[in-house]
Design an enzyme around this catalytic site. Sequence first.
Site, short mmCIF file in Angstrom:
data_model
loop_
_atom_site.label_atom_id
_atom_site.label_comp_id
_atom_site.label_asym_id
_atom_site.label_seq_id
_atom_site.Cartn_x
_atom_site.Cartn_y
_atom_site.Cartn_z
N ASN A 1 0.89 -1.16 0.00
CA ASN A 1 0.00 0.00 0.00
C ASN A 1 0.92 1.21 0.00
O ASN A 1 1.51 1.55 1.02
CB ASN A 1 -0.88 -0.03 1.26
CG ASN A 1 -1.83 1.14 1.32
OD1 ASN A 1 -1.78 2.04 0.47
ND2 ASN A 1 -2.68 1.17 2.33
N ARG B 1 -2.38 -2.20 -3.58
CA ARG B 1 -3.60 -1.42 -3.38
C ARG B 1 -3.54 -0.22 -4.33
O ARG B 1 -2.57 0.53 -4.33
CB ARG B 1 -3.69 -0.92 -1.95
CG ARG B 1 -4.90 -0.06 -1.75
CD ARG B 1 -4.87 0.66 -0.44
NE ARG B 1 -6.12 1.41 -0.29
CZ ARG B 1 -6.26 2.43 0.54
NH1 ARG B 1 -5.26 2.81 1.29
NH2 ARG B 1 -7.41 3.06 0.62
N HIS C 1 -12.60 2.50 0.05
CA HIS C 1 -12.54 1.57 1.18
C HIS C 1 -13.18 0.23 0.82
O HIS C 1 -13.63 -0.51 1.70
CB HIS C 1 -13.30 2.11 2.42
CG HIS C 1 -12.56 3.18 3.17
ND1 HIS C 1 -13.19 4.23 3.76
CD2 HIS C 1 -11.24 3.36 3.42
CE1 HIS C 1 -12.31 5.02 4.36
NE2 HIS C 1 -11.10 4.50 4.15
N ARG D 1 -10.80 15.71 6.64
CA ARG D 1 -11.68 16.05 5.50
C ARG D 1 -13.06 16.44 5.99
O ARG D 1 -13.57 15.85 6.94
CB ARG D 1 -11.81 14.86 4.56
CG ARG D 1 -10.54 14.58 3.78
CD ARG D 1 -10.69 13.34 2.93
NE ARG D 1 -9.47 12.55 3.01
CZ ARG D 1 -9.41 11.24 2.88
NH1 ARG D 1 -10.50 10.54 2.65
NH2 ARG D 1 -8.26 10.63 2.96
N GLU E 1 -7.56 -5.03 5.38
CA GLU E 1 -7.58 -4.75 3.94
C GLU E 1 -6.47 -5.51 3.22
O GLU E 1 -6.64 -5.94 2.09
CB GLU E 1 -7.40 -3.24 3.71
CG GLU E 1 -8.62 -2.46 4.14
CD GLU E 1 -8.33 -1.00 4.44
OE1 GLU E 1 -7.65 -0.72 5.45
OE2 GLU E 1 -8.77 -0.14 3.66
#
Length: 576
Positions: free
Chosen positions: A7, A63, A152, A213, A356
């Site tokens: 990742n 990823r 996600h 965010r 993940e």
Amino acid sequence: MNILVFNCGSSSLKYQLIDMQSETSLLKGQVEKIGQTVKTHQEAIAIVVDQLKEKPVHGVGHRVVHGGSVFTKPVVINASVLEELQALNFLAPLHNPYNLQGIQAALRTWPKLKQVAVFDTSFHAGLPRRAKYYGLNKEVAEEFKIQKFGFHGPSHNYVSDRASEFLGVTAKDLKIISLHLGNGASACAVEYGKSVETSMGMTPLEGLLMGTRSGDIDPGVIFALAKKYDLDDIENILNKKSGLLGLSGLSNDLRDIQDQAEQGNDDCRLAINAFAHRVRKYIGAYAAVMGGVDLIVFTGGIGENSASMRRRVLQRLDFLGVDFDEDLNNESHDKQVQMISSNRSRTKVLVVKTNEELMIAKETNVMINKAEVSADLVIPIAVSARHLHLDKETFAKLFGEGKEPTKYKDISQPGQYACHEKVNLIGPRGVIKGVRLLGPLRPANQIEISRTDEYKLGVDAPIRDSGKVKDSAPITLEGPAGTVHLKEGLICARRHIHMHPNDANKLNVKDKDVVEIAIKGGPRDLTFGDVLVRVKDSYVLEMHIDTDEANACELNKGMAGDLIYQSVETAKGHFV
Ligand code: ADP
């Protein structure tokens, strides 16, 4: 089989080596400060190679945050994929270019290994159109490729699967609201295994309030800000200076904010309340979108660790059938999966530790296996014309006492054969003559017709797996020795594939999986969904469709099903 998962961000490279047999991590780490002490992504990967210390690597999974509309499933990386990835950089400028740098460095390091790109967006690729498109001018949206993509994906997919497994069912049986609450946060409505709504949009900025965010805002805010700031500044404010950090004026880390809120800091209290409020709003919305909810799953740094945030989110949700258990919620959760709703709760609430990397490794493994098997394993297709199976008693009534079915010829599934005997089907609207019997006789009558036959007969046959004839449609059979009115037995057979366990192994599917099969090479390529896998020692690999289905894809001799795995969920599952 060991899969190395990368990742790769702008300044860090997270990696994990996973043994696929045991699904355990053999090595895990992070190289930081890329661009500073570690000069390039290539150098970062050299550090990983050092750490591996002779541990074998059989494939690499990367990823990739944005797959655009091009990549709706994982893909084995080659030159043309690299080119297409390059063209997607504009969609996620903060993520994709670095994902790609990691891929290029890994390809230089392991040029012989299969490497797979797994996308955050692909779990949401099947969003219904009503959820996918904004209420924007159509031409503008098309020109700028504006739509909801969602992110996600591997996490929502993983936790939905794990939570369902924990409840002893599969995600295909449930309406799930998955809440990934970390520094980045998103909610996802997973209806019967598929993402049907998600809070992040064209970019990861939409939706829930996050660490830095803003999540949802009135687009008019941007015009207001534009009076003072230029676009880069506005982007920076919304992405990096808003959310928990922006509201609290203190930190993007909920732990710091909770500490200060306890000391009476009002901005921190507001940040916590606004975060919880937004999540609750989405729970309500997604319950409405799915027409109910069976399961709510919390994951991500906040979802997994903050009992107080979970409590805030879950309060007064009894109208949705949530009865959450304060004690269970407060227990320290070192388990992979923890139930925090009471036994009475109609809607279950679980905390699931996300993984993940494991999801990416699984997808990678599936793609690599597929690449290996698909070259020599295609699924032959047989068209089942209308036919029937009879029990002993009905056979005797139609063809006479003491008669036995007589073999006309063998058919592909061992032990089964077409018979000389034929009957007429009589429905309220019409008659179909000369429908062939298949032997040997069975414990229950089963008459299999196509949809077109139904219209002709004026009947309404349910789509059923073979053998499931209970409460199916009635039909009258006419034979040389008599007529029989059956109360049930008439079905439209669900498309299915017979296979030997060896084939199932190669294809990475098991009995009762539901898959997708693409029929290619004819004038009308077609992908069939909802194809049932049936595995038995006595079966030979073959897909069975009826005459309507064969006509729809203009099946010709020699055409076959093509296998491309779609995702891990489908790997249990879907190949296209
Ligand atoms: P990312 O989106 O970067 O993967 P994570 O899922 O790791 O983020 O979540 C990190 C966030 O989780 C932290 O910023 C913090 O706000 C929150 N967090 C982690 N542990 C706790 C805790 N014990 N209590 C409250 N919040 C926590």
